[in-house]
Design a protein around this motif. Sequence first.
Motif, PDB file in Angstrom:
ATOM      1  N   GLU A 113       0.501  -1.111  -0.024  1.00 28.39           N
ATOM      2  CA  GLU A 113      -0.396  -0.014   0.208  1.00 28.39           C
ATOM      3  C   GLU A 113       1.014   0.542  -0.107  1.00 28.39           C
ATOM      4  O   GLU A 113       0.735   2.574  -0.322  1.00 28.39           O
ATOM      5  N   ARG A 114       2.373   0.936   0.502  1.00 28.04           N
ATOM      6  CA  ARG A 114       3.034   2.397   0.361  1.00 28.04           C
ATOM      7  C   ARG A 114       3.898   2.793  -1.031  1.00 28.04           C
ATOM      8  O   ARG A 114       4.779   3.531  -1.388  1.00 28.04           O
ATOM      9  N   VAL A 115       3.506   2.124  -1.836  1.00 24.51           N
ATOM     10  CA  VAL A 115       4.315   1.560  -3.035  1.00 24.51           C
ATOM     11  C   VAL A 115       3.262   2.671  -4.136  1.00 24.51           C
ATOM     12  O   VAL A 115       2.604   2.220  -4.552  1.00 24.51           O
ATOM     13  N   ALA A 116       3.670   3.957  -4.373  1.00 28.04           N
ATOM     14  CA  ALA A 116       2.947   5.011  -4.780  1.00 28.04           C
ATOM     15  C   ALA A 116       3.331   5.286  -6.298  1.00 28.04           C
ATOM     16  O   ALA A 116       2.057   5.270  -7.276  1.00 28.04           O
ATOM     17  N   ARG A 117       4.372   4.359  -7.113  1.00 34.41           N
ATOM     18  CA  ARG A 117       4.395   4.973  -8.046  1.00 34.41           C
ATOM     19  C   ARG A 117       4.958   3.168  -8.466  1.00 34.41           C
ATOM     20  O   ARG A 117       5.907   2.914  -7.894  1.00 34.41           O
ATOM     21  N   THR A 118       5.065   2.817 -10.158  1.00 37.21           N
ATOM     22  CA  THR A 118       5.101   1.442 -10.699  1.00 37.21           C
ATOM     23  C   THR A 118       7.390   1.402 -10.754  1.00 37.21           C
ATOM     24  O   THR A 118       8.394   0.683 -10.786  1.00 37.21           O
ATOM     25  N   SER A 119       7.473   2.911 -10.915  1.00 40.61           N
ATOM     26  CA  SER A 119       8.875   3.428 -11.354  1.00 40.61           C
ATOM     27  C   SER A 119       9.494   3.359  -9.812  1.00 40.61           C
ATOM     28  O   SER A 119      10.070   2.340  -9.735  1.00 40.61           O
ATOM     29  N   GLU A 120       8.799   3.360  -8.622  1.00 38.72           N
ATOM     30  CA  GLU A 120       9.443   3.372  -6.840  1.00 38.72           C
ATOM     31  C   GLU A 120       9.710   1.503  -7.070  1.00 38.72           C
ATOM     32  O   GLU A 120      10.689   1.146  -6.716  1.00 38.72           O
ATOM     33  N   PHE A 121       8.564   0.612  -7.560  1.00 36.84           N
ATOM     34  CA  PHE A 121       8.934  -0.452  -7.017  1.00 36.84           C
ATOM     35  C   PHE A 121       9.992  -1.532  -8.018  1.00 36.84           C
ATOM     36  O   PHE A 121      10.757  -2.029  -7.663  1.00 36.84           O
ATOM     37  N   MET A 122      10.209  -0.888  -9.360  1.00 39.40           N
ATOM     38  CA  MET A 122      10.834  -1.315 -10.543  1.00 39.40           C
ATOM     39  C   MET A 122      12.642  -1.189 -10.289  1.00 39.40           C
ATOM     40  O   MET A 122      13.536  -1.394 -10.037  1.00 39.40           O
ATOM     41  N   ASP A 123      12.477   0.183  -9.465  1.00 43.94           N
ATOM     42  CA  ASP A 123      13.533   0.666  -8.567  1.00 43.94           C
ATOM     43  C   ASP A 123      14.378  -0.727  -7.890  1.00 43.94           C
ATOM     44  O   ASP A 123      15.517  -0.703  -7.826  1.00 43.94           O
ATOM     45  N   ALA A 124      13.357  -0.073  -7.027  1.00 45.84           N
ATOM     46  CA  ALA A 124      13.519  -1.741  -6.026  1.00 45.84           C
ATOM     47  C   ALA A 124      14.049  -3.216  -6.004  1.00 45.84           C
ATOM     48  O   ALA A 124      15.023  -4.064  -5.334  1.00 45.84           O
ATOM     49  N   LEU A 125      13.654  -3.574  -7.331  1.00 44.17           N
ATOM     50  CA  LEU A 125      13.907  -4.456  -7.523  1.00 44.17           C
ATOM     51  C   LEU A 125      14.659  -4.826  -8.926  1.00 44.17           C
ATOM     52  O   LEU A 125      15.549  -5.837  -7.869  1.00 44.17           O
ATOM     53  N   ARG A 126      15.004  -3.597  -9.441  1.00 44.16           N
ATOM     54  CA  ARG A 126      16.274  -3.594  -9.716  1.00 44.16           C
ATOM     55  C   ARG A 126      17.700  -3.447  -8.610  1.00 44.16           C
ATOM     56  O   ARG A 126      19.151  -4.046  -9.098  1.00 44.16           O
ATOM     57  N   ARG A 127      16.991  -3.045  -7.556  1.00 46.55           N
ATOM     58  CA  ARG A 127      18.601  -2.406  -6.551  1.00 46.55           C
ATOM     59  C   ARG A 127      18.806  -3.741  -6.062  1.00 46.55           C
ATOM     60  O   ARG A 127      19.534  -4.470  -6.163  1.00 46.55           O
ATOM     61  N   VAL A 128      17.700  -4.661  -5.408  1.00 48.26           N
ATOM     62  CA  VAL A 128      17.779  -5.981  -5.098  1.00 48.26           C
ATOM     63  C   VAL A 128      18.782  -7.121  -5.833  1.00 48.26           C
ATOM     64  O   VAL A 128      19.462  -8.075  -5.647  1.00 48.26           O
ATOM     65  N   ALA A 129      18.491  -7.398  -7.316  1.00 40.95           N
ATOM     66  CA  ALA A 129      19.027  -8.254  -8.395  1.00 40.95           C
ATOM     67  C   ALA A 129      19.371  -7.837  -8.270  1.00 40.95           C
ATOM     68  O   ALA A 129      20.426  -8.964  -9.034  1.00 40.95           O
ATOM     69  N   ASP A 130      20.404  -6.043  -8.258  1.00 43.90           N
ATOM     70  CA  ASP A 130      22.149  -6.006  -8.135  1.00 43.90           C
ATOM     71  C   ASP A 130      22.944  -6.181  -6.994  1.00 43.90           C
ATOM     72  O   ASP A 130      24.033  -5.588  -7.111  1.00 43.90           O
ATOM     73  N   GLY A 131      22.696  -6.814  -6.133  1.00 44.41           N
ATOM     74  CA  GLY A 131      23.001  -7.489  -4.524  1.00 44.41           C
ATOM     75  C   GLY A 131      22.559  -5.854  -4.190  1.00 44.41           C
ATOM     76  O   GLY A 131      23.643  -5.754  -2.553  1.00 44.41           O
ATOM     77  N   GLY A 132      21.910  -5.331  -3.663  1.00 48.12           N
ATOM     78  CA  GLY A 132      21.933  -3.790  -2.777  1.00 48.12           C
ATOM     79  C   GLY A 132      20.698  -4.307  -2.243  1.00 48.12           C
ATOM     80  O   GLY A 132      19.961  -5.211  -2.095  1.00 48.12           O
ATOM     81  N   THR A 133      20.022  -3.553  -0.854  1.00 50.95           N
ATOM     82  CA  THR A 133      19.106  -3.316  -0.388  1.00 50.95           C
ATOM     83  C   THR A 133      18.038  -2.342  -0.867  1.00 50.95           C
ATOM     84  O   THR A 133      18.180  -1.150  -0.654  1.00 50.95           O
ATOM     85  N   ALA A 134      16.695  -3.254  -0.270  1.00 54.39           N
ATOM     86  CA  ALA A 134      15.268  -1.955   0.082  1.00 54.39           C
ATOM     87  C   ALA A 134      14.284  -1.865   0.487  1.00 54.39           C
ATOM     88  O   ALA A 134      13.713  -3.079   0.855  1.00 54.39           O
ATOM     89  N   LEU A 135      14.413  -1.517   1.751  1.00 55.55           N
ATOM     90  CA  LEU A 135      13.724  -1.698   2.623  1.00 55.55           C
ATOM     91  C   LEU A 135      12.584  -0.546   2.979  1.00 55.55           C
ATOM     92  O   LEU A 135      12.805   0.680   2.458  1.00 55.55           O
ATOM     93  N   ASP A 136      11.073   0.016   2.788  1.00 54.85           N
ATOM     94  CA  ASP A 136      10.274   0.471   2.941  1.00 54.85           C
ATOM     95  C   ASP A 136      11.127   1.169   4.623  1.00 54.85           C
ATOM     96  O   ASP A 136      11.319   1.021   5.781  1.00 54.85           O
ATOM     97  N   PRO A 137      10.331   2.457   3.902  1.00 60.39           N
ATOM     98  CA  PRO A 137      10.701   3.260   5.716  1.00 60.39           C
ATOM     99  C   PRO A 137      10.194   2.976   7.340  1.00 60.39           C
ATOM    100  O   PRO A 137      10.649   3.021   8.115  1.00 60.39           O
ATOM    101  N   GLU A 138       8.570   2.557   6.170  1.00 59.03           N
ATOM    102  CA  GLU A 138       7.646   1.817   7.569  1.00 59.03           C
ATOM    103  C   GLU A 138       8.502   0.768   8.313  1.00 59.03           C
ATOM    104  O   GLU A 138       8.945   0.474   9.507  1.00 59.03           O
TER     105      GLU A 138
END
Length: 221
Positions: A113-138
């Motif tokens: 419910e906190r992902v407001a834009r598709t681009s946010e989800f895709m950025d997080a997906l690519r970051r995780v796939a590339d070995g990064g971290t993507a955690l919701d602030p909440e």
Amino acid sequence: MTERSLRVVLAEDSVVLRDGMVELLGARGCEVVATAGTAAELLASVARHRPDVAVVDIRMPPTHTDEGIRAAVEIRATAPEVGVLVFSQHIETAWASRLLAAGSTGVGYLLKERVARTSEFMDALRRVADGGTALDPEVVDRLVHGDRTGRVDGLTPREREVLELMAQGHSNRSIAARLVVSERAVEKHVAAVFTKFDLSATEADNRRVKAVLAYLSETGG
């Protein structure tokens, strides 16, 4: 430069949502190599396809409690090269800390419910796939500002802010821009967090994530 196509395994028990996400990911250049409606199907699909990333809901059949995130933790243990992005309506802090404790790279936890834009989800997906971290602030807030005490209580308010942004995957430059301070000031805050959490430098360790894990381990998460 064209972004590489990601190979994705998608675990979601809602057929409508699953089909919608398959369409979305395909339109954004991803290849959904398998979908799963149960945790067992998820584990089998990851073992078979070895995707770049698995997108996982927490509550799946048969009990609809924590099967999905249990499977995510198992993936982290058995296939560490596969990124894991938990995408759920729920925050399960105990399991989230286990998910993070399995390693400091290639992991994410977003709230639907906190992902407001598709681009946010895709950025997080690519970051995780590339070995990064993507955690919701909440999620970070629940993990870092829990009711129990620990070394985090020794942090200043600014150091806490920096720690939260670190856990969300922000660089020092990005943190400086968000807090409107110099990058040098951020470096000092980061160093203070490492010192207070007794995190010494090694070549292999990602201390930025381990700073969060140090708190989680002492709270029994």
